[in-house]
Write a protein that holds these residues in place. Sequence first.
Motif, PDB file in Angstrom:
ATOM      1  N   ILE A  36      40.420  36.472  50.252  1.00 17.40           N
ATOM      2  CA  ILE A  36      41.169  37.294  49.291  1.00 17.40           C
ATOM      3  C   ILE A  36      42.675  37.172  49.549  1.00 17.40           C
ATOM      4  CG2 ILE A  36      41.591  39.685  48.536  1.00 17.40           C
ATOM      5  CD1 ILE A  36      38.588  40.237  49.217  1.00 17.40           C
ATOM      6  N   THR A  37      43.037  37.227  50.818  1.00 19.60           N
ATOM      7  CA  THR A  37      44.460  37.162  51.177  1.00 19.60           C
ATOM      8  C   THR A  37      45.083  35.839  50.731  1.00 19.60           C
ATOM      9  OG1 THR A  37      44.002  38.503  53.113  1.00 19.60           O
ATOM     10  CG2 THR A  37      46.085  37.322  53.124  1.00 19.60           C
ATOM     11  N   GLY A  38      44.398  34.749  51.041  1.00 20.61           N
ATOM     12  CA  GLY A  38      44.938  33.425  50.707  1.00 20.61           C
ATOM     13  C   GLY A  38      45.091  33.271  49.199  1.00 20.61           C
ATOM     14  N   VAL A  39      44.085  33.741  48.469  1.00 13.84           N
ATOM     15  CA  VAL A  39      44.116  33.596  47.012  1.00 13.84           C
ATOM     16  C   VAL A  39      45.253  34.440  46.430  1.00 13.84           C
ATOM     17  CG1 VAL A  39      42.840  34.196  44.915  1.00 13.84           C
ATOM     18  CG2 VAL A  39      41.673  32.994  46.765  1.00 13.84           C
ATOM     19  N   TRP A  40      45.416  35.680  46.926  1.00 19.38           N
ATOM     20  CA  TRP A  40      46.477  36.534  46.367  1.00 19.38           C
ATOM     21  C   TRP A  40      47.869  35.986  46.711  1.00 19.38           C
ATOM     22  CZ3 TRP A  40      46.083  39.982  42.587  1.00 19.38           C
ATOM     23  CH2 TRP A  40      47.220  40.731  42.279  1.00 19.38           C
ATOM     24  N   HIS A  41      48.019  35.486  47.936  1.00 17.13           N
ATOM     25  CA  HIS A  41      49.307  34.884  48.337  1.00 17.13           C
ATOM     26  C   HIS A  41      49.741  33.802  47.354  1.00 17.13           C
ATOM     27  CE1 HIS A  41      50.762  36.619  51.924  1.00 17.13           C
ATOM     28  NE2 HIS A  41      49.735  36.297  52.701  1.00 17.13           N
ATOM     29  N   ALA A  42      48.768  33.030  46.896  1.00 16.72           N
ATOM     30  CA  ALA A  42      49.090  31.870  46.047  1.00 16.72           C
ATOM     31  C   ALA A  42      49.161  32.245  44.563  1.00 16.72           C
ATOM     32  CB  ALA A  42      48.021  30.799  46.263  1.00 16.72           C
TER      33      ALA A  42
ATOM     34  N   VAL B 194      47.657  49.445  56.548  1.00 19.35           N
ATOM     35  CA  VAL B 194      47.421  48.506  55.463  1.00 19.35           C
ATOM     36  C   VAL B 194      48.511  47.448  55.452  1.00 19.35           C
ATOM     37  CG1 VAL B 194      47.275  48.259  52.973  1.00 19.35           C
ATOM     38  CG2 VAL B 194      46.248  50.240  54.073  1.00 19.35           C
ATOM     39  N   MET B 195      48.087  46.178  55.476  1.00 21.72           N
ATOM     40  CA  MET B 195      49.063  45.081  55.423  1.00 21.72           C
ATOM     41  C   MET B 195      49.662  45.022  54.024  1.00 21.72           C
ATOM     42  SD  MET B 195      47.147  41.870  57.146  1.00 21.72           S
ATOM     43  CE  MET B 195      45.672  42.006  56.158  1.00 21.72           C
ATOM     44  N   ALA B 196      50.957  44.692  53.953  1.00 17.21           N
ATOM     45  CA  ALA B 196      51.566  44.528  52.635  1.00 17.21           C
ATOM     46  C   ALA B 196      51.273  43.114  52.161  1.00 17.21           C
ATOM     47  CB  ALA B 196      53.062  44.772  52.721  1.00 17.21           C
ATOM     48  N   LEU B 197      50.355  43.004  51.223  1.00 14.28           N
ATOM     49  CA  LEU B 197      49.972  41.683  50.734  1.00 14.28           C
ATOM     50  C   LEU B 197      50.607  41.456  49.371  1.00 14.28           C
ATOM     51  CD1 LEU B 197      48.233  39.135  50.766  1.00 14.28           C
ATOM     52  CD2 LEU B 197      46.286  40.522  50.023  1.00 14.28           C
ATOM     53  N   VAL B 198      51.433  40.428  49.268  1.00  9.30           N
ATOM     54  CA  VAL B 198      52.083  40.162  47.979  1.00  9.30           C
ATOM     55  C   VAL B 198      51.787  38.735  47.534  1.00  9.30           C
ATOM     56  CG1 VAL B 198      53.974  41.835  48.233  1.00  9.30           C
ATOM     57  CG2 VAL B 198      54.256  39.506  49.112  1.00  9.30           C
ATOM     58  N   ASP B 199      51.890  38.519  46.218  1.00 10.86           N
ATOM     59  CA  ASP B 199      51.596  37.189  45.685  1.00 10.86           C
ATOM     60  C   ASP B 199      52.872  36.337  45.638  1.00 10.86           C
ATOM     61  OD1 ASP B 199      53.068  37.902  43.456  1.00 10.86           O
ATOM     62  OD2 ASP B 199      51.372  37.935  42.072  1.00 10.86           O
ATOM     63  N   ALA B 200      52.774  35.169  44.983  1.00  7.80           N
ATOM     64  CA  ALA B 200      53.902  34.229  44.972  1.00  7.80           C
ATOM     65  C   ALA B 200      55.122  34.790  44.247  1.00  7.80           C
ATOM     66  CB  ALA B 200      53.458  32.918  44.320  1.00  7.80           C
ATOM     67  N   HIS B 201      54.938  35.821  43.427  1.00  5.10           N
ATOM     68  CA  HIS B 201      56.074  36.461  42.749  1.00  5.10           C
ATOM     69  C   HIS B 201      56.372  37.833  43.357  1.00  5.10           C
ATOM     70  CE1 HIS B 201      56.242  33.329  39.795  1.00  5.10           C
ATOM     71  NE2 HIS B 201      55.028  33.574  39.352  1.00  5.10           N
TER      72      HIS B 201
ATOM     73  N   GLY C 165      45.330  46.672  50.693  1.00  9.61           N
ATOM     74  CA  GLY C 165      46.435  47.329  49.982  1.00  9.61           C
ATOM     75  C   GLY C 165      46.096  47.990  48.663  1.00  9.61           C
ATOM     76  N   VAL C 166      44.906  47.700  48.115  1.00 11.18           N
ATOM     77  CA  VAL C 166      44.550  48.340  46.841  1.00 11.18           C
ATOM     78  C   VAL C 166      44.472  49.853  47.036  1.00 11.18           C
ATOM     79  CG1 VAL C 166      42.606  48.689  45.246  1.00 11.18           C
ATOM     80  CG2 VAL C 166      43.371  46.372  45.794  1.00 11.18           C
ATOM     81  N   ASP C 167      45.068  50.604  46.096  1.00 13.28           N
ATOM     82  CA  ASP C 167      44.924  52.060  46.179  1.00 13.28           C
ATOM     83  C   ASP C 167      44.595  52.693  44.824  1.00 13.28           C
ATOM     84  OD1 ASP C 167      47.339  51.864  44.932  1.00 13.28           O
ATOM     85  OD2 ASP C 167      48.501  52.908  46.469  1.00 13.28           O
ATOM     86  N   LYS C 168      44.418  51.823  43.799  1.00  7.47           N
ATOM     87  CA  LYS C 168      44.000  52.326  42.489  1.00  7.47           C
ATOM     88  C   LYS C 168      42.773  51.546  42.055  1.00  7.47           C
ATOM     89  CE  LYS C 168      47.274  53.480  39.480  1.00  7.47           C
ATOM     90  NZ  LYS C 168      48.386  53.331  38.539  1.00  7.47           N
ATOM     91  N   VAL C 169      41.716  52.262  41.705  1.00  7.70           N
ATOM     92  CA  VAL C 169      40.489  51.599  41.266  1.00  7.70           C
ATOM     93  C   VAL C 169      40.084  52.189  39.918  1.00  7.70           C
ATOM     94  CG1 VAL C 169      38.040  51.214  41.775  1.00  7.70           C
ATOM     95  CG2 VAL C 169      39.724  51.147  43.637  1.00  7.70           C
ATOM     96  N   ARG C 170      39.807  51.304  38.969  1.00  5.37           N
ATOM     97  CA  ARG C 170      39.371  51.775  37.652  1.00  5.37           C
ATOM     98  C   ARG C 170      38.026  51.137  37.310  1.00  5.37           C
ATOM     99  NH1 ARG C 170      41.324  54.227  33.083  1.00  5.37           N
ATOM    100  NH2 ARG C 170      43.339  54.520  34.116  1.00  5.37           N
ATOM    101  N   LEU C 171      37.046  51.961  36.985  1.00 11.44           N
ATOM    102  CA  LEU C 171      35.744  51.443  36.561  1.00 11.44           C
ATOM    103  C   LEU C 171      35.810  51.128  35.066  1.00 11.44           C
ATOM    104  CD1 LEU C 171      33.248  53.860  38.357  1.00 11.44           C
ATOM    105  CD2 LEU C 171      34.397  51.818  39.218  1.00 11.44           C
ATOM    106  N   THR C 172      35.227  49.990  34.709  1.00 10.43           N
ATOM    107  CA  THR C 172      35.274  49.579  33.316  1.00 10.43           C
ATOM    108  C   THR C 172      34.035  48.746  33.017  1.00 10.43           C
ATOM    109  OG1 THR C 172      36.604  48.349  31.707  1.00 10.43           O
ATOM    110  CG2 THR C 172      36.899  47.712  33.996  1.00 10.43           C
ATOM    111  N   GLY C 173      34.035  48.067  31.874  1.00 12.52           N
ATOM    112  CA  GLY C 173      32.888  47.241  31.525  1.00 12.52           C
ATOM    113  C   GLY C 173      33.351  46.198  30.513  1.00 12.52           C
ATOM    114  N   GLY C 174      32.503  45.818  29.641  1.00  7.48           N
ATOM    115  CA  GLY C 174      31.418  46.472  28.965  1.00  7.48           C
ATOM    116  C   GLY C 174      31.637  47.984  28.928  1.00  7.48           C
ATOM    117  N   GLU C 175      30.554  48.684  28.698  1.00  4.58           N
ATOM    118  CA  GLU C 175      30.667  50.135  28.690  1.00  4.58           C
ATOM    119  C   GLU C 175      30.150  50.663  30.040  1.00  4.58           C
ATOM    120  OE1 GLU C 175      32.186  52.479  27.355  1.00  4.58           O
ATOM    121  OE2 GLU C 175      31.099  53.919  28.580  1.00  4.58           O
ATOM    122  N   PRO C 176      31.049  51.159  30.888  1.00  6.36           N
ATOM    123  CA  PRO C 176      30.642  51.517  32.250  1.00  6.36           C
ATOM    124  C   PRO C 176      29.588  52.618  32.310  1.00  6.36           C
ATOM    125  CG  PRO C 176      32.880  52.273  31.787  1.00  6.36           C
ATOM    126  CD  PRO C 176      32.498  51.367  30.672  1.00  6.36           C
TER     127      PRO C 176
END
Length: 342
Positions: free
Chosen positions: A299-305, A3-10, A63-74
């Motif tokens: 996705i990568t470009g958007v997260w980088h920025a 998994v590539m380490a993808l980080v944003d501008a901060h 790099g995502v390793d946590k996923v949470r389902l939500t809604g509205g009411e999931p």
Amino acid sequence: MAVMALVDAHARPLKNLRLSVTDRCNLRCQYCMPEPDYVWLPREDILQFEEIEQLVELFLELGVDKVRLTGGEPLLRRDLPDLVERLARREAIRDLAITTNGVLLADAAADLKRAGMHRVTVSLDTLDRERFKALARFDELDRVLKGLDVAADVFPGFKMDTVLIRGTNDDEMIPLLEFARARGAELRFIEYMDVGGATHWNPSQVVSRAEMLERLGAHYGPITAIEEAGSAPADRFRLPDGLVFGIIASTTAPFCANCDRSRLTADGLWYLCLYAARGIDLRGPLRGGAGRESLKELITGVWHARTDRGAEHRLHARGRSPLIPVSSLKRDPHLEMHTRGG
Ligand code: SAM
Ligand code: SF4
Ligand code: SF4
């Protein structure tokens, strides 16, 4: 999988994905959906499970390793355990969770568990039936309480979330904590946020973390902060008798500096912040036949920025009032908390 380490501008990593599976809800909480009517996402725009799975796979590779389902009411999403099963197969998901209002949980909990759901968080703001009706517009407290009892069996150590609103339910901090204790649950108090959709928000109704701690301390005695590393938004505390609880101080002490969260709406728009004015359309390219690599590049470009620090900016706003007027919410329901998933 490497998994590539993808980080944003901060330098904030992309770790935490909140997946809204529907914008519909069976409650109308006063702090989230207080208006008489709503504009819903067009049904044909709602992502199919295959599409969600394809997008999640890309996020996991980035790099995502946590996923949470939500809604509205999931739990209103038909065949939700099928989606859970598809996601639970992915080893890259270290933490698979769901946030629900609990109304349909008593019947759904065992199926969710069987499908591979790791954790459940149930939102509960009051233990009083009349107050529940006033807060959520439906007489569903009994069903939620049943759901909580089942959750205690099926998902031991589950979490409960309470949005605290001055003059509405702030006199229930202690009963709610004791209720959670009796079920082995960890309760988190959430400061009332001025997110899109909270059209009745008023700064005077916010009970700050400092005030919550002061009030709980006056009842229970000295409270200890639990030192923890990581980006979890809930500061955790311990009562003198050992009970652990959390406070999510998103309004008075936001955690933007460490925020590794992003949100995918049920129709495939990707939001980098709860307060972001617009999202990135992933459904269009996905349905338009964009390949995996080009979607990953997007996705990568958007997260980088990414520079978003929405709640911090709001902290410095003068004369705070509801973030977004009702007319704008009607023009773009993506601005609503119930569309973004909280
Ligand atoms: N319907 C599910 C539920 O209520 O648990 C999931 C979606 S809901 C939008 C996710 C979370 O957002 C809930 O815990 C809810 O209490 C919280 N929330 C909604 N509006 C809020 C606000 N104005 N301030 C703080 N939290 C809010
Ligand atoms: Fe309440 Fe959750 Fe529904 Fe919003 S989405 S109205 S918080 S139950
Ligand atoms: Fe993250 Fe935005 Fe919330 Fe700050 S306001 S913690 S950047 S989602």
